[in-house]
Design a protein around this motif. Structure first.
Motif, PDB file in Angstrom:
ATOM      1  N   PRO A  61       0.468  -0.332  -8.039  1.00  0.00           N
ATOM      2  CA  PRO A  61      -0.066   0.242  -6.804  1.00  0.00           C
ATOM      3  C   PRO A  61       0.095  -0.637  -5.576  1.00  0.00           C
ATOM      4  O   PRO A  61       0.401  -0.142  -4.485  1.00  0.00           O
ATOM      5  N   PHE A  62      -0.075  -1.953  -5.727  1.00  0.00           N
ATOM      6  CA  PHE A  62       0.067  -2.825  -4.560  1.00  0.00           C
ATOM      7  C   PHE A  62       1.506  -2.880  -4.088  1.00  0.00           C
ATOM      8  O   PHE A  62       1.789  -2.863  -2.889  1.00  0.00           O
ATOM      9  N   ALA A  63       2.421  -2.955  -5.048  1.00  0.00           N
ATOM     10  CA  ALA A  63       3.829  -3.005  -4.665  1.00  0.00           C
ATOM     11  C   ALA A  63       4.219  -1.729  -3.928  1.00  0.00           C
ATOM     12  O   ALA A  63       4.933  -1.762  -2.920  1.00  0.00           O
ATOM     13  N   ARG A  64       3.717  -0.587  -4.429  1.00  0.00           N
ATOM     14  CA  ARG A  64       4.078   0.678  -3.779  1.00  0.00           C
ATOM     15  C   ARG A  64       3.470   0.763  -2.392  1.00  0.00           C
ATOM     16  O   ARG A  64       4.088   1.293  -1.462  1.00  0.00           O
ATOM     17  N   MET A  65       2.260   0.219  -2.254  1.00  0.00           N
ATOM     18  CA  MET A  65       1.620   0.225  -0.940  1.00  0.00           C
ATOM     19  C   MET A  65       2.449  -0.576   0.055  1.00  0.00           C
ATOM     20  O   MET A  65       2.676  -0.160   1.193  1.00  0.00           O
ATOM     21  N   VAL A  66       2.895  -1.748  -0.399  1.00  0.00           N
ATOM     22  CA  VAL A  66       3.665  -2.611   0.490  1.00  0.00           C
ATOM     23  C   VAL A  66       4.981  -1.937   0.865  1.00  0.00           C
ATOM     24  O   VAL A  66       5.390  -1.955   2.030  1.00  0.00           O
ATOM     25  N   VAL A  67       5.641  -1.329  -0.103  1.00  0.00           N
ATOM     26  CA  VAL A  67       6.933  -0.693   0.187  1.00  0.00           C
ATOM     27  C   VAL A  67       6.751   0.470   1.150  1.00  0.00           C
ATOM     28  O   VAL A  67       7.570   0.699   2.042  1.00  0.00           O
ATOM     29  N   GLU A  68       5.640   1.163   1.016  1.00  0.00           N
ATOM     30  CA  GLU A  68       5.389   2.267   1.946  1.00  0.00           C
ATOM     31  C   GLU A  68       5.160   1.742   3.363  1.00  0.00           C
ATOM     32  O   GLU A  68       5.652   2.320   4.335  1.00  0.00           O
ATOM     33  N   CYS A  69       4.425   0.621   3.473  1.00  0.00           N
ATOM     34  CA  CYS A  69       4.223   0.018   4.801  1.00  0.00           C
ATOM     35  C   CYS A  69       5.560  -0.393   5.392  1.00  0.00           C
ATOM     36  O   CYS A  69       5.816  -0.174   6.587  1.00  0.00           O
ATOM     37  N   VAL A  70       6.413  -0.984   4.565  1.00  0.00           N
ATOM     38  CA  VAL A  70       7.722  -1.423   5.044  1.00  0.00           C
ATOM     39  C   VAL A  70       8.532  -0.228   5.517  1.00  0.00           C
ATOM     40  O   VAL A  70       9.181  -0.249   6.569  1.00  0.00           O
ATOM     41  N   TRP A  71       8.482   0.851   4.757  1.00  0.00           N
ATOM     42  CA  TRP A  71       9.261   2.029   5.104  1.00  0.00           C
ATOM     43  C   TRP A  71       8.792   2.618   6.423  1.00  0.00           C
ATOM     44  O   TRP A  71       9.599   3.002   7.275  1.00  0.00           O
ATOM     45  N   LYS A  72       7.478   2.675   6.590  1.00  0.00           N
ATOM     46  CA  LYS A  72       6.952   3.247   7.838  1.00  0.00           C
ATOM     47  C   LYS A  72       7.316   2.359   9.017  1.00  0.00           C
ATOM     48  O   LYS A  72       7.689   2.842  10.086  1.00  0.00           O
ATOM     49  N   HIS A  73       7.228   1.060   8.823  1.00  0.00           N
ATOM     50  CA  HIS A  73       7.568   0.147   9.904  1.00  0.00           C
ATOM     51  C   HIS A  73       9.039   0.286  10.267  1.00  0.00           C
ATOM     52  O   HIS A  73       9.408   0.315  11.428  1.00  0.00           O
ATOM     53  N   SER A  74       9.867   0.379   9.231  1.00  0.00           N
ATOM     54  CA  SER A  74      11.299   0.464   9.472  1.00  0.00           C
ATOM     55  C   SER A  74      11.669   1.772  10.154  1.00  0.00           C
ATOM     56  O   SER A  74      12.583   1.802  10.980  1.00  0.00           O
ATOM     57  N   SER A  75      10.986   2.852   9.852  1.00  0.00           N
ATOM     58  CA  SER A  75      11.335   4.104  10.530  1.00  0.00           C
ATOM     59  C   SER A  75      10.855   4.092  11.975  1.00  0.00           C
ATOM     60  O   SER A  75      11.336   4.860  12.788  1.00  0.00           O
ATOM     61  N   ALA A  76       9.928   3.188  12.295  1.00  0.00           N
ATOM     62  CA  ALA A  76       9.513   3.083  13.695  1.00  0.00           C
ATOM     63  C   ALA A  76      10.398   2.115  14.473  1.00  0.00           C
ATOM     64  O   ALA A  76      10.739   2.370  15.623  1.00  0.00           O
ATOM     65  N   THR A  77      10.764   0.987  13.866  1.00  0.00           N
ATOM     66  CA  THR A  77      11.531   0.013  14.631  1.00  0.00           C
ATOM     67  C   THR A  77      12.965  -0.147  14.171  1.00  0.00           C
ATOM     68  O   THR A  77      13.753  -0.757  14.851  1.00  0.00           O
TER      69      THR A  77
END
Lengths: 609, 229
Positions: A61-77
């Motif tokens: 769960p933590f790894a998936r949370m982090v990857v989701e944060c990364v994905w959202k950040h990357s789609s913004a910047t």
């Protein structure tokens, strides 16, 4: 997983440490590419952190949370996903060290581990508060003076012929981006191509962020991938390309202007669907010779009426979102209209945007406002496929053709281009994510000749809600860890000045923590470069700066870095806020998982879920 | 301890050098674990949401749905070098310790010597890596440990199979035979398991690994047979 408590920090650290180990080898200007292969032989080549992380199989769960944060950040910047993970890992380690040191003086906790977890959470919240309140001021005073500003008007200027000092131009910014993403070979060419594309889509009297947002939103409709050609054959062509071929023979006479209509429904009304029973004949009377043929000929005559109405409006081209029936095709051919079926939604919305018309669903209600005027409409052969190309009269769009030898490389270049445009958008519009979504809705509400300054007035009331940034748009800095080094020293100085007054002691420890965490990025960049010594050496700031500028890794955007830092701090705070993890055995995560995964993994998801 | 923290003025002291070394070693081990896990993730393994019961590391699962713990199965454990059941040196040092301690009650020396390693053997059978929890590809490449050189005659150390406690008063040859028999049984069990897996396996890589496992089982059986002759 056991309900947390003492295992929490260790699990988080381990999960993030593993992700760090995964992306570390691709990090930096000398990082490598990851080649993913599937059992079917399909190949994906990537150096983008988001791509690599979303392609992993993760159930933790933590790894998936982090990857989701990364994905959202990357789609913004569009950039900075590997740096995100590095900063996250070093920040978590430092928080863990600080928490285990300071937990001895805590009160009323049943175990030292619980105290540790509470201290860590507290630290993370303080860090986030610090980041939201004081960080941009520090950046404005400590980092921005060492960089420069790129003006939007100069972006077509070639780097070599630039007469500006420090050679600041958009091309240089793009070149360093493509260097890290696609390699050194084609970075010049790609940056030049992107600048050309943006110059075509640049509108006078508009903010640069407007055209960047337009290109970024419609990028899937604006580019055509063609495999089997060298990368240098990529070019721009005039007009919008619809990625479908004509269903009927194309226009014979190229008379201008061409009128077109967008259909979202079928021309032939579906009166019957599966399961319906059609009863033919009169009620209560003898059945006369009524058969299904009469019914279908009645349908055809109504269809002929619709086509006749289109002809009176002068329409020659029909763009349909759905597949039309054979009767429609035959009648359209007879009426010398060309029809393109199954056009994708993106392309249709771009078409509506450019031509200022709306698509129609019910064809009996066609009015002249639904009819668009085109300058030309003809087939075009690109690679192995035939497409349709057109352009409108008022605005001259242009499309990008991306060529690469293989499918995997095309995907890599297309993603890199899209991320480059997002990065530029973030550079010129350094707003927090909440404000940018409003600009999208204002785009869609346009009608008529949509591209005029009304959009600005609609956007400004939304802007006042967001936090006003202090740095100017277009601010850039030399790449290669300079941002982190400068901010490190600015934070240390801030910490010293804070420790003087007893009230701000908290701030001092927080800024110290953040300063130490930031150093991990330049350490990793230069860990394999013999020119740059280890940070344990007592080098002064001036020496380090000179070393960084020696390597000349190009430019990077300051607002993207600021956004990255804030995203990391938010991710840390949310990771450490977790109290318990409840295992479920049903697929609760379908939506976000499908968003996070690329189409690469789609079929496997359905099997697992 | 923390409950008293209110009243006492507990000052944090920096760790001593020995503690620093331990911390450093632990950090290096964690880095190694992370790197290994990262490599496995890139090879297509899945990171599960569970942790290993023995060491607390996050478990990985390969494409054949087998769980795999990186630290238990690849890295040497921190504490294995102190474990007499797995390390001959540790066994020797433990025997010497007991000898020194048991030197005063002299008559009961011999049976004590014999009893204590067996009891320690019983205790030590618990922290051994349990095959049914953590099986994986690495097990395929490894042959089961051959019976170690028996330093003192009365300490039959166990092999990788579950070790039942046996009385160790018998002379060397029969003890050795017993141990070899156990080893043979374990190898045959693994061979049987591998054959079953091979029959139902659908993946090419898994089949190759299973064949190599069968090959190494056969080799170990051959060497065990040579030892008994």
């Amino acid at each position: 997983m056991p309900p947390l408590g003492h295992l929490h920090m260790e699990h988080v650290l381990q999960a993030v440490g593993v992700l760090e180990a995964v992306i570390l080898r691709s990090f930096g200007p000398e990082g490598g590419q990851v080649l993913f292969t599937r059992d079917t032989g399909q190949v994906l080549l990537s150096r983008s952190g988001t791509r690599i992380l979303t392609a992993l199989h993760l159930e933790h769960p933590f790894a998936r949370m982090v990857v989701e944060c990364v994905w959202k950040h990357s789609s913004a910047t569009g950039d900075g996903s590997k740096t995100f993970i590095l900063l996250l890992a070093s920040l978590l380690r430092l928080i863990h060290a600080a928490a285990s040191k300071g937990s001895n003086v805590s009160h009323s906790y049943s175990s030292t581990k619980a105290a540790e977890a509470a201290t860590a959470r507290h630290l993370a919240d303080k860090l986030l508060a610090f980041g939201l309140k004081e960080l941009d001021e520090l950046i404005a005073t400590g980092v921005v003076p060492y960089g420069g500003c790129i003006s939007w008007e100069d972006f077509t200027v070639e780097a070599q012929t630039s007469s500006l000092t420090n050679n600041l131009c958009v091309q240089k910014l793009l070149r360093s981006f493509f260097h890290t993403r696609c390699g050194y070979t084609h970075c010049d060419f790609s940056s030049h191509l992107t600048c050309e594309l943006l110059s075509h889509w640049n509108f006078k009297n508009q903010l640069p962020s407007f055209s960047l947002q337009l290109v970024s939103d419609y990028f899937p409709a604006l580019h055509t991938p063609v495999s089997g050609f060298p990368v240098r054959s990529s070019r721009l062509i005039e007009g919008q390309v619809i990625h479908r071929d004509f269903a009927t023979p194309p226009l014979k006479t190229d008379h201008q202007p061409v009128k077109a209509v967008v259909l979202t429904g079928s021309l032939q009304p579906t009166l019957l669907s599966t399961g319906d029973v059609l009863e033919l004949g009169y009620r209560g009377r003898m059945k006369e010779e009524r058969s299904i043929l009469h019914f279908s000929s009645w349908m055809e005559s109504s269809l002929q009426g619709v086509i006749a109405k289109l002809q009176t409006l002068g329409v020659c081209v029909l763009l349909s979102a759905v597949k039309q029936s054979a009767a429609v095709l035959a009648l359209a051919t007879q009426a010398e209209m060309c029809l393109v079926e199954c056009v994708s939604e993106d392309e249709l919305s771009l078409f509506s945007q450019l031509s200022g018309t709306t698509p129609i669903w019910d064809c009996s209600m066609i009015e002249s406002e639904h009819v668009a005027t085109l300058a030309f409409c003809r087939p075009i052969q690109l690679g192995a496929h035939r497409y349709k190309k057109h352009t409108s009269i008022t605005i001259k769009p242009c499309s990008l053709i991306i060529c690469a030898p293989g499918e995997g490389q095309i995907e890599q270049y297309a993603c890199a281009l899209q991320d480059a445009i997002r990065m530029l958008l973030r550079t010129w519009e350094p707003m927090l994510a909440a404000a940018t979504t409003t600009s999208k809705s204002t785009l869609q509400s346009h009608k008529g000749a949509s591209l005029h300054t009304d959009s600005l007035t609609e956007q400004t009331p939304y802007r006042s809600i967001a936090i006003q940034p202090i740095q100017k748009p277009g601010c850039v800095l030399s790449a290669g860890g300079l941002f982190e080094l400068l901010l490190h020293y600015a934070l240390l100085q801030h910490g010293h000045s804070c420790s003087v007054s007893p009230d701000l002691n908290i701030d001092a420890s927080v800024s110290q923590l953040l300063a130490n965490a930031l150093l991990s990025v330049p350490q990793k960049i230069y860990s394999h470069s013999p020119k740059f010594p280890n940070d344990s050496h007592p080098f002064s700031l001036g020496d380090k700066l000179s070393k960084v500028s020696e390597l000349d890794l190009g430019l990077e955007s300051v607002s993207c870095k600021y956004q990255l830092l804030l995203a990391v701090l938010q991710c840390v705070a949310s990771l450490l806020k977790v109290d318990a993890v409840l295992p479920t055995h049903t697929a609760l995560h379908t939506q976000s998982r499908r968003l996070a995964r690329t189409s690469w993994e789609d079929t496997e998801d359905e099997g697992e879920g | 301890m923390a409950l008293n923290g209110d009243e006492e003025d507990f000052k944090w002291e920096p760790p001593t050098e020995a503690e620093m070394k331990v911390i450093q070693a632990r950090r290096e081990r964690q880095d190694k674990i992370s790197k290994l896990m990262g490599d496995y993730l890139l090879k297509g393994y899945k990171m599960l949401g569970e942790a290993c019961e023995v060491c607390g590391t996050i478990l990985l699962q390969d494409k054949q749905q087998k769980n795999y713990c990186v630290s238990c199965q690849e890295l040497d454990s921190d504490i294995d070098k102190d474990n007499p059941a797995l390390n001959a040196q540790a066994a020797l040092s433990q025997v010497r310790e007991r000898q020194l301690a048991a030197q005063s009650p002299a008559p009961s020396q011999a049976p004590e010597l014999n009893d204590s390693p067996s009891s320690s053997q019983e205790n030590m059978s618990v922290p051994q890596p349990r095959p049914e929890h953590c099986e994986g590809a690495a097990a395929g490449g490894r042959t089961p440990l051959p019976p170690p050189a028996v330093p003192p005659p009365s300490t039959p150390a166990s092999t990788a199979a579950l070790a039942p406690a046996r009385p160790s008063v018998t002379p060397q040859s029969s003890a050795q035979r017993l141990v070899l028999q156990e080893a043979e049984e374990a190898v045959l069990t693994k061979l049987r398991w591998a054959t079953n897996q091979l029959q139902s396996s659908a993946s090419l890589e898994a089949s190759i690994q299973l064949c190599s496992l069968i090959n190494s089982c056969a080799n170990s059986l051959r060497s065990l047979k040579e030892l008994t002759q």
